[in-house]
Write a protein that holds these residues in place. Sequence first.
Motif, PDB file in Angstrom:
ATOM      1  N   ALA A  19       0.831  -1.213   0.000  1.00  0.00           N
ATOM      2  CA  ALA A  19       0.000   0.000   0.000  1.00  0.00           C
ATOM      3  C   ALA A  19       0.861   1.258   0.000  1.00  0.00           C
ATOM      4  N   ALA A  31     -10.256  13.004  -2.547  1.00  0.00           N
ATOM      5  CA  ALA A  31      -9.519  11.787  -2.175  1.00  0.00           C
ATOM      6  C   ALA A  31      -9.495  10.791  -3.333  1.00  0.00           C
ATOM      7  N   GLU A  32     -10.605  10.657  -4.037  1.00  0.00           N
ATOM      8  CA  GLU A  32     -10.655   9.749  -5.184  1.00  0.00           C
ATOM      9  C   GLU A  32      -9.746  10.250  -6.310  1.00  0.00           C
ATOM     10  N   ARG A  71      -6.273   9.263  -5.339  1.00  0.00           N
ATOM     11  CA  ARG A  71      -6.077   7.821  -5.575  1.00  0.00           C
ATOM     12  C   ARG A  71      -5.849   7.530  -7.050  1.00  0.00           C
ATOM     13  N   VAL A 110      -2.350   8.614  -8.158  1.00  0.00           N
ATOM     14  CA  VAL A 110      -1.238   7.846  -7.605  1.00  0.00           C
ATOM     15  C   VAL A 110      -1.233   6.389  -8.074  1.00  0.00           C
ATOM     16  N   ALA A 111      -2.392   5.810  -8.312  1.00  0.00           N
ATOM     17  CA  ALA A 111      -2.491   4.379  -8.651  1.00  0.00           C
ATOM     18  C   ALA A 111      -1.545   3.938  -9.768  1.00  0.00           C
ATOM     19  N   ARG A 139      -2.469  -0.835  -2.874  1.00  0.00           N
ATOM     20  CA  ARG A 139      -3.653  -0.061  -2.501  1.00  0.00           C
ATOM     21  C   ARG A 139      -3.197   1.369  -2.202  1.00  0.00           C
ATOM     22  N   VAL A 140      -4.016   2.354  -2.517  1.00  0.00           N
ATOM     23  CA  VAL A 140      -3.685   3.750  -2.225  1.00  0.00           C
ATOM     24  C   VAL A 140      -4.671   4.264  -1.180  1.00  0.00           C
ATOM     25  N   ASP A 141      -4.151   4.582   0.009  1.00  0.00           N
ATOM     26  CA  ASP A 141      -4.963   5.105   1.109  1.00  0.00           C
ATOM     27  C   ASP A 141      -4.698   6.592   1.254  1.00  0.00           C
ATOM     28  N   VAL A 142      -5.781   7.371   1.293  1.00  0.00           N
ATOM     29  CA  VAL A 142      -5.659   8.824   1.441  1.00  0.00           C
ATOM     30  C   VAL A 142      -6.278   9.218   2.771  1.00  0.00           C
TER      31      VAL A 142
END
Length: 92
Positions: A44, A61-62, A65, A68-69, A76-79
């Motif tokens: 992640a 936030a989306e 994501r 960065v993805a 996984r990308v957590d913001v």
Amino acid sequence: MAREIANRVRGLSEVVDLSAGAFRTTATFTPGDRIEGVSVRENAVAIGVVLRCGRPIPEVAEEIRALVAPMAPGRRVDVSVEDVAADVADRG
């Protein structure tokens, strides 16, 4: 990878800055440097941000994501939104 992610996320107009969080744990250590606000792990990537008031937080936030993805395939990308700041022009 962490520095590139940090630079790209900071480039979004809604992002005031990156944040390492209350306990300063969202960070990546590189030789001679510490990149705060981005933690690259095996499975992640965690990103801590301070956002401007305006757009809905889940929408921003989306967007982060999605940005960065491609730089972190298979992770996984957590913001985490650590704070929200009003623009200086909005202050009376």
